[in-house]
Design a protein around this motif. Structure first.
Motif, mmCIF file in Angstrom:
data_model
loop_
_atom_site.group_PDB
_atom_site.id
_atom_site.type_symbol
_atom_site.label_atom_id
_atom_site.label_comp_id
_atom_site.label_asym_id
_atom_site.label_seq_id
_atom_site.Cartn_x
_atom_site.Cartn_y
_atom_site.Cartn_z
ATOM 1 N N UNK A 178 0.840 -1.198 0.000
ATOM 2 C CA UNK A 178 0.000 0.000 0.000
ATOM 3 C C UNK A 178 0.879 1.253 0.000
ATOM 4 N N UNK A 179 0.320 2.392 -0.419
ATOM 5 C CA UNK A 179 1.103 3.619 -0.383
ATOM 6 C C UNK A 179 1.372 4.094 1.055
ATOM 7 N N UNK A 180 0.587 3.592 1.993
ATOM 8 C CA UNK A 180 0.712 4.005 3.403
ATOM 9 C C UNK A 180 2.122 3.745 3.946
ATOM 10 N N UNK A 181 2.687 4.758 4.633
ATOM 11 C CA UNK A 181 4.017 4.590 5.237
ATOM 12 C C UNK A 181 3.944 4.823 6.737
ATOM 13 N N UNK A 182 4.448 3.982 7.591
ATOM 14 C CA UNK A 182 4.891 2.641 7.225
ATOM 15 C C UNK A 182 3.701 1.690 7.122
ATOM 16 N N UNK A 210 13.751 -2.292 -3.531
ATOM 17 C CA UNK A 210 13.921 -0.847 -3.320
ATOM 18 C C UNK A 210 13.111 -0.275 -2.166
ATOM 19 N N UNK A 211 12.542 -1.136 -1.330
ATOM 20 C CA UNK A 211 11.758 -0.648 -0.193
ATOM 21 C C UNK A 211 12.651 -0.493 1.042
ATOM 22 N N UNK A 212 12.311 0.502 1.874
ATOM 23 C CA UNK A 212 13.015 0.592 3.164
ATOM 24 C C UNK A 212 12.191 -0.162 4.207
ATOM 25 N N UNK A 213 12.889 -1.036 4.916
ATOM 26 C CA UNK A 213 12.198 -1.950 5.836
ATOM 27 C C UNK A 213 12.793 -1.809 7.234
ATOM 28 N N UNK A 214 11.923 -1.855 8.243
ATOM 29 C CA UNK A 214 12.377 -1.925 9.636
ATOM 30 C C UNK A 214 11.727 -3.170 10.237
ATOM 31 N N UNK A 215 12.530 -3.902 11.033
ATOM 32 C CA UNK A 215 11.988 -5.100 11.698
ATOM 33 C C UNK A 215 11.940 -4.839 13.205
ATOM 34 N N UNK A 216 10.846 -5.245 13.848
ATOM 35 C CA UNK A 216 10.755 -5.175 15.305
ATOM 36 C C UNK A 216 10.789 -6.591 15.867
ATOM 37 N N UNK A 217 11.728 -6.829 16.786
ATOM 38 C CA UNK A 217 11.883 -8.180 17.360
ATOM 39 C C UNK A 217 10.917 -8.330 18.532
ATOM 40 N N UNK A 238 18.815 -4.970 6.848
ATOM 41 C CA UNK A 238 17.655 -4.243 7.370
ATOM 42 C C UNK A 238 17.822 -4.053 8.888
ATOM 43 N N UNK A 239 17.536 -2.840 9.441
ATOM 44 C CA UNK A 239 17.688 -2.661 10.892
ATOM 45 C C UNK A 239 16.661 -3.459 11.695
ATOM 46 N N UNK A 240 17.103 -3.979 12.837
ATOM 47 C CA UNK A 240 16.218 -4.759 13.711
ATOM 48 C C UNK A 240 16.114 -4.042 15.058
ATOM 49 N N UNK A 241 14.915 -3.621 15.435
ATOM 50 C CA UNK A 241 14.719 -2.952 16.717
ATOM 51 C C UNK A 241 14.438 -3.998 17.782
ATOM 52 N N UNK A 242 15.131 -3.866 18.920
ATOM 53 C CA UNK A 242 14.971 -4.865 19.981
ATOM 54 C C UNK A 242 14.604 -4.171 21.300
ATOM 55 N N UNK A 257 6.912 1.564 15.766
ATOM 56 C CA UNK A 257 6.050 2.399 14.909
ATOM 57 C C UNK A 257 6.598 3.832 14.864
ATOM 58 N N UNK A 258 6.950 4.345 16.044
ATOM 59 C CA UNK A 258 7.472 5.718 16.133
ATOM 60 C C UNK A 258 8.750 5.848 15.294
ATOM 61 N N UNK A 259 9.645 4.871 15.448
ATOM 62 C CA UNK A 259 10.926 4.902 14.729
ATOM 63 C C UNK A 259 10.701 4.774 13.212
ATOM 64 N N UNK A 260 9.835 3.849 12.813
ATOM 65 C CA UNK A 260 9.592 3.638 11.378
ATOM 66 C C UNK A 260 8.973 4.893 10.759
ATOM 67 N N UNK A 261 8.094 5.544 11.497
ATOM 68 C CA UNK A 261 7.480 6.791 11.012
ATOM 69 C C UNK A 261 8.553 7.864 10.838
ATOM 70 N N UNK A 262 9.401 7.987 11.866
ATOM 71 C CA UNK A 262 10.451 9.020 11.844
ATOM 72 C C UNK A 262 11.414 8.779 10.690
ATOM 73 N N UNK A 263 11.701 7.501 10.416
ATOM 74 C CA UNK A 263 12.653 7.144 9.348
ATOM 75 C C UNK A 263 12.010 7.202 7.958
#
Ligand SMILES: Nc1nc2c(ncn2[C@@H]2O[C@H](COP(=O)(O)OP(=O)(O)OP(=O)(O)O)[C@@H](O)[C@H]2O)c(=O)[nH]1
Length: 385
Positions: A178-182, A210-217, A238-242, A257-263
């Motif tokens: 979807x166009x929605x970020x994130x 070509x997508x930017x991805x964040x993973x939350x553990x 890809x960065x992994x948030x722990x 969510x906060x980090x992915x939005x900011x990035x």
């Protein structure tokens, strides 16, 4: 090696089970039609208005209400009655010459499609984990308009593959973007189903696209799970948030969510601890993750992927039912289809729930996640080349 060949090789146990089973069903009551030198139109199950004394040699067999999904080649017409005799009976008059004998070695045995054959077919599909309801439906559709027809194992495989592909076609849908970020993708499933591995594989594919991805553990209960996800994150780039071990996974999901939005990330993939579908407290915790991320985005998660282990067979059906109730599952990934004889459960899942199958796991490496192709899958399951 083509994808299909790879899938077929990897699903060898599923396919060889059905493959060998079908051969055995045909051979059990086979009629050696190859010894007949001059085949004529096949006998029809319903009576003809008038007796046909001498059919023309090139008379075409009556059409059998072809269906749009009927991909099987029309079986070769043969001069045998619609009810097959219990044993092979070579025609007394026509003694095959040298050429006839040569041909007879290459022509497949056939038998009439009758109730006994359909029952054997149902048993075979149930043994391949298709489930009783789906096996009955699939065989009924295969038999429609074909009772009494002479069939070889290849004919039956073609019909079965076409019917499986027809059931699977509507559910073969890649993960929608979807166009929605994130775009928030919550990944759920029972212990060891392959969630972490699938997140790593998906993240790698999205990154390559070509997508930017964040993973939350989100599995904060097991330090090993977090480490495993970090390894996959490194592989995928890809960065992994722990979060510290034992902390609230809902809080981590909110921070992610906060980090992915900011990035400005395109995708946030949230791993969750493996949970048994009968553990109400764990399921409630999953519901809490959803509640918390909705404070940031009322539409999140945009996808909730249930990861299922194909080797669990019919248990996958109860997993889907419970996770659907608790986590509003939007799509499935089926892992470990390599080397299992239980691939048929996908057909049961598609038939019963109709949830999109986004991808299938066929190995432990980063590129072992494939889009789900219904025709390739159907052919691989029945063992057709
Ligand atoms: N053969 C095969 N193995 C797979 C596949 N997907 C995952 N695995 C293996 O299955 C095992 C469990 O995978 P994980 O990704 O750790 O599963 P999980 O659901 O995250 O596990 P928990 O965190 O314990 O709930 C690992 O050994 C994976 O390598 C697959 O498609 N094929």
């Amino acid at each position: 090696m083509s994808f299909f060949k790879k899938l077929k090789d990897r699903m060898l146990r599923s396919s060889s089970k059905i493959d060998e089973g079908l051969d055995a069903i045909i051979e059990k009551r086979a009629v050696d039609v190859a010894l007949e030198p001059d085949p004529q139109p096949e006998a029809m199950p319903d009576p003809q208005p008038e007796a046909m004394p001498e059919p023309e040699p090139d008379a075409a067999p009556r059409p059998l209400a072809p269906q749009s999904h009927d991909l099987a080649p029309a079986p070769k017409p043969v001069p045998v009655p619609s009810v097959s005799p219990p044993v092979a009976e070579p025609a007394p008059a026509a003694k095959p010459g040298f050429l006839g004998r040569l041909v007879s070695r290459t022509v497949e045995p056939r038998r009439a499609l009758d109730d006994e054959m359909l029952e054997s077919l149902e048993d075979l599909l149930i043994a391949a984990d298709m489930g009783v309801d789906t096996a009955l439906r699939v065989t009924a559709n295969m038999a429609e308009g074909r009772h009494g027809r002479m069939m070889s194992a290849t004919d039956i495989k073609g019909l079965l593959a076409a019917e499986i592909a027809r059931v699977m076609e509507p559910v073969a849908r890649p993960l929608p973007i979807y166009p929605k970020k994130p775009q928030v993708v919550l990944v759920v499933g029972v212990n060891g189903s392959g969630k972490t591995t699938t997140i790593g594989k998906l993240a790698s594919q999205f990154k390559a696209a070509g997508k930017t991805v964040v993973i939350a553990a989100g599995d904060t209960f097991r330090a090993a799970a977090v480490e495993q996800l970090q390894v996959w994150g490194q592989r995928a780039g890809v960065p992994v948030l722990t979060a510290p071990e034992g902390s609230d996974p809902a809080a981590l999901a909110f921070d992610a969510m906060t980090r992915a939005e900011a990035d400005g990330a395109d995708l946030l993939m949230i791993d969750t601890a493996g949970r048994l579908q009968n553990r109400a407290d764990l399921m409630e915790e999953l519901a809490k993750i959803v509640r918390v991320i909705r404070k940031k985005d009322p539409d999140a998660p945009h996808n909730t992927i249930l990861v299922l282990d194909a080797t669990t067979g019919q248990n996958a059906l109860s997993q889907v039912k419970t996770f659907q109730e608790m986590a509003n599952v939007s799509g499935l990934v089926m892992t470990k289809l390599d080397g299992t004889a239980k691939g048929g459960v996908l057909v049961a899942l598609a038939d019963k729930f109709g949830l999109p199958i986004h991808a299938i796991g066929v190995g432990e490496q980063i590129d072992d996640l494939q889009p789900f192709d219904p025709e390739d899958f159907a052919r691989a399951v029945v063992g057709l080349d």
